[in-house]
Design an enzyme around this catalytic site. Structure first.
Site, PDB file in Angstrom:
ATOM      1  N   GLU A  54      56.250  44.764  38.592  1.00 49.64           N
ATOM      2  CA  GLU A  54      54.998  44.460  37.888  1.00 49.64           C
ATOM      3  C   GLU A  54      54.652  45.551  36.876  1.00 49.64           C
ATOM      4  O   GLU A  54      55.189  46.659  36.909  1.00 49.64           O
ATOM      5  CB  GLU A  54      53.834  44.338  38.880  1.00 49.64           C
ATOM      6  CG  GLU A  54      53.519  42.913  39.327  1.00 49.64           C
ATOM      7  CD  GLU A  54      52.892  42.065  38.231  1.00 49.64           C
ATOM      8  OE1 GLU A  54      52.737  42.559  37.087  1.00 49.64           O
ATOM      9  OE2 GLU A  54      52.567  40.897  38.505  1.00 49.64           O
ATOM     10  N   ASP A  83      51.010  34.377  35.028  1.00 45.33           N
ATOM     11  CA  ASP A  83      50.990  35.722  35.611  1.00 45.33           C
ATOM     12  C   ASP A  83      50.738  36.744  34.497  1.00 45.33           C
ATOM     13  O   ASP A  83      49.933  36.513  33.616  1.00 45.33           O
ATOM     14  CB  ASP A  83      52.312  35.967  36.352  1.00 45.33           C
ATOM     15  CG  ASP A  83      52.187  36.970  37.490  1.00 45.33           C
ATOM     16  OD1 ASP A  83      51.469  37.972  37.327  1.00 45.33           O
ATOM     17  OD2 ASP A  83      52.819  36.773  38.538  1.00 45.33           O
ATOM     18  N   ARG A 131      43.508  44.938  47.173  1.00 48.00           N
ATOM     19  CA  ARG A 131      44.022  46.015  46.337  1.00 48.00           C
ATOM     20  C   ARG A 131      43.763  45.647  44.887  1.00 48.00           C
ATOM     21  O   ARG A 131      43.411  44.504  44.559  1.00 48.00           O
ATOM     22  CB  ARG A 131      45.521  46.231  46.561  1.00 48.00           C
ATOM     23  CG  ARG A 131      46.386  45.018  46.235  1.00 48.00           C
ATOM     24  CD  ARG A 131      47.854  45.408  46.138  1.00 48.00           C
ATOM     25  NE  ARG A 131      48.770  44.276  46.088  1.00 48.00           N
ATOM     26  CZ  ARG A 131      49.009  43.514  45.024  1.00 48.00           C
ATOM     27  NH1 ARG A 131      48.353  43.728  43.887  1.00 48.00           N
ATOM     28  NH2 ARG A 131      49.880  42.505  45.094  1.00 48.00           N
ATOM     29  N   ASN A 173      44.929  38.326  36.823  1.00 50.04           N
ATOM     30  CA  ASN A 173      46.180  38.592  36.121  1.00 50.04           C
ATOM     31  C   ASN A 173      45.973  38.477  34.610  1.00 50.04           C
ATOM     32  O   ASN A 173      44.857  38.229  34.123  1.00 50.04           O
ATOM     33  CB  ASN A 173      47.271  37.611  36.572  1.00 50.04           C
ATOM     34  CG  ASN A 173      48.301  38.261  37.458  1.00 50.04           C
ATOM     35  OD1 ASN A 173      48.825  39.325  37.120  1.00 50.04           O
ATOM     36  ND2 ASN A 173      48.593  37.653  38.590  1.00 50.04           N
ATOM     37  N   ASN A 193      45.211  44.749  41.182  1.00 51.16           N
ATOM     38  CA  ASN A 193      46.350  43.929  40.785  1.00 51.16           C
ATOM     39  C   ASN A 193      46.717  44.214  39.334  1.00 51.16           C
ATOM     40  O   ASN A 193      47.185  45.294  39.023  1.00 51.16           O
ATOM     41  CB  ASN A 193      46.059  42.445  41.027  1.00 51.16           C
ATOM     42  CG  ASN A 193      47.321  41.599  40.989  1.00 51.16           C
ATOM     43  OD1 ASN A 193      48.341  41.996  41.533  1.00 51.16           O
ATOM     44  ND2 ASN A 193      47.268  40.448  40.340  1.00 51.16           N
ATOM     45  N   ASP A 253      46.500  38.278  50.711  1.00 50.35           N
ATOM     46  CA  ASP A 253      46.988  37.053  51.331  1.00 50.35           C
ATOM     47  C   ASP A 253      46.527  35.867  50.490  1.00 50.35           C
ATOM     48  O   ASP A 253      45.433  35.335  50.681  1.00 50.35           O
ATOM     49  CB  ASP A 253      46.481  36.944  52.762  1.00 50.35           C
ATOM     50  CG  ASP A 253      46.995  35.702  53.482  1.00 50.35           C
ATOM     51  OD1 ASP A 253      47.791  34.951  52.881  1.00 50.35           O
ATOM     52  OD2 ASP A 253      46.580  35.478  54.640  1.00 50.35           O
TER      53      ASP A 253
END
Length: 292
Positions: free
Chosen positions: A13, A204, A101, A152, A103, A121
């Site tokens: 990433e 994404d 967290r 994203n 991203n 999750d």
């Protein structure tokens, strides 16, 4: 299209081009690694960081600014392979709770760092993600966008007056555009840029080229897609893995794309899952601003 040799990521990433070093950096989130590729020599190396880092940008003072599990950090990567990690800011525990967290993230054209949070999750479908701005002078902002499933696709137009943001969760598949006040660093006038609910893949990570087109990694679709500023799909590149995660323009002429990917760990995954690719798509990118 070229595979970067000797590199495999579970969740590659946040690639970013560091013009001053002539190198790309990116992360492997679950492996807690920051990778570096020297453009001239082709040499790669990585550093282990103390917790998962999901988004990075080069910092003007050296090192990297990073969105991690417990907040925004400055990472100093030393030649001996060690890492100095300094936490600079964190949201309240009510906004960055257990199982969450940071991203996706990147700097705007002025060097302000933008990063969002997510509940890891994805199957839980918890819309608790927020988008924040971080500067050294003002610290961590209040959430500018709330209620995201999988934040994203943060990117900025060539002039910096439009901010893009996606939610790549299978239940959303949306990209929004905002008018962006360059002086204050504030997005407003949120509107739908792309509704990809009926399209193959999920929007994404992304990058914007010099023509203002939005390059989106179609995760689960195995595609790199370019959309014009009007939201029209005008180019599509098939990739040798199903789950591209983010792309970044770089190289001496900013005409090379580095594309990271995710290895789902499933039997029969086609191509090169977890690989990092270099390709020249016939477009030129924009310089990435250093975190100021």
């Amino acid at each position: 299209m070229e595979k970067v040799s000797g590199v495999h990521c579970k969740t590659g990433e946040s690639p970013t081009w560091h013009a001053g070093e002539g190198a790309w950096y990116w992360v492997d989130i679950p492996a807690r690694r920051v990778w570096r590729l020297d453009c001239a020599s082709g040499a790669t190396r990585y550093w282990q960081v103390p917790e998962m880092a999901a988004c990075i940008s080069p910092a003007a003072r050296g090192g990297l600014i990073a969105g991690m599990e417990s907040g925004i950090f400055h990472l100093a990567l030393h030649e001996d392979g060690s890492v100095s990690a300094e936490r600079l800011a964190a949201p309240p525990a009510s906004e960055l709770g257990e199982g969450m967290r940071f991203n996706d993230g990147r700097c705007d054209r002025q060097g302000r760092f933008w990063a969002g949070t997510m509940f890891m999750d994805m199957a839980a479908e918890r819309a608790v993600g927020n988008l924040y701005r971080f500067t050294t002078g003002e610290g961590l902002s209040r959430p500018f966008v709330t209620g995201m499933l999988t934040q994203n696709g943060t990117a900025f137009s060539p002039r910096g007056d439009v901010m893009y943001l996606s939610d790549s969760h299978p239940q959303r598949r949306m990209v929004w555009a905002f008018d962006y006040d360059i002086a204050s660093g504030s997005p407003h006038n949120k509107r739908v840029f792309l509704d990809l609910g009926a399209q193959k893949g999920r929007p994404d990570g992304a990058a914007v080229d010099a023509d203002g087109c939005y390059w989106s990694c179609a995760n689960d679709g195995g595609l790199l897609q370019r959309y014009t500023p009007a939201g029209v799909l005008d180019r599509e590149i098939a990739l040798p893995f199903a789950k591209p995660s983010m792309c970044s323009f770089g190289g001496p002429d900013l005409s090379t794309l580095l594309v990271t990917s995710i290895d789902p760990g499933t039997a029969g995954a086609h191509g090169w899952p977890g690989a990092v690719l270099l390709l020249r798509p016939g477009a030129q990118g924009l310089p990435e601003a250093l975190f100021a």
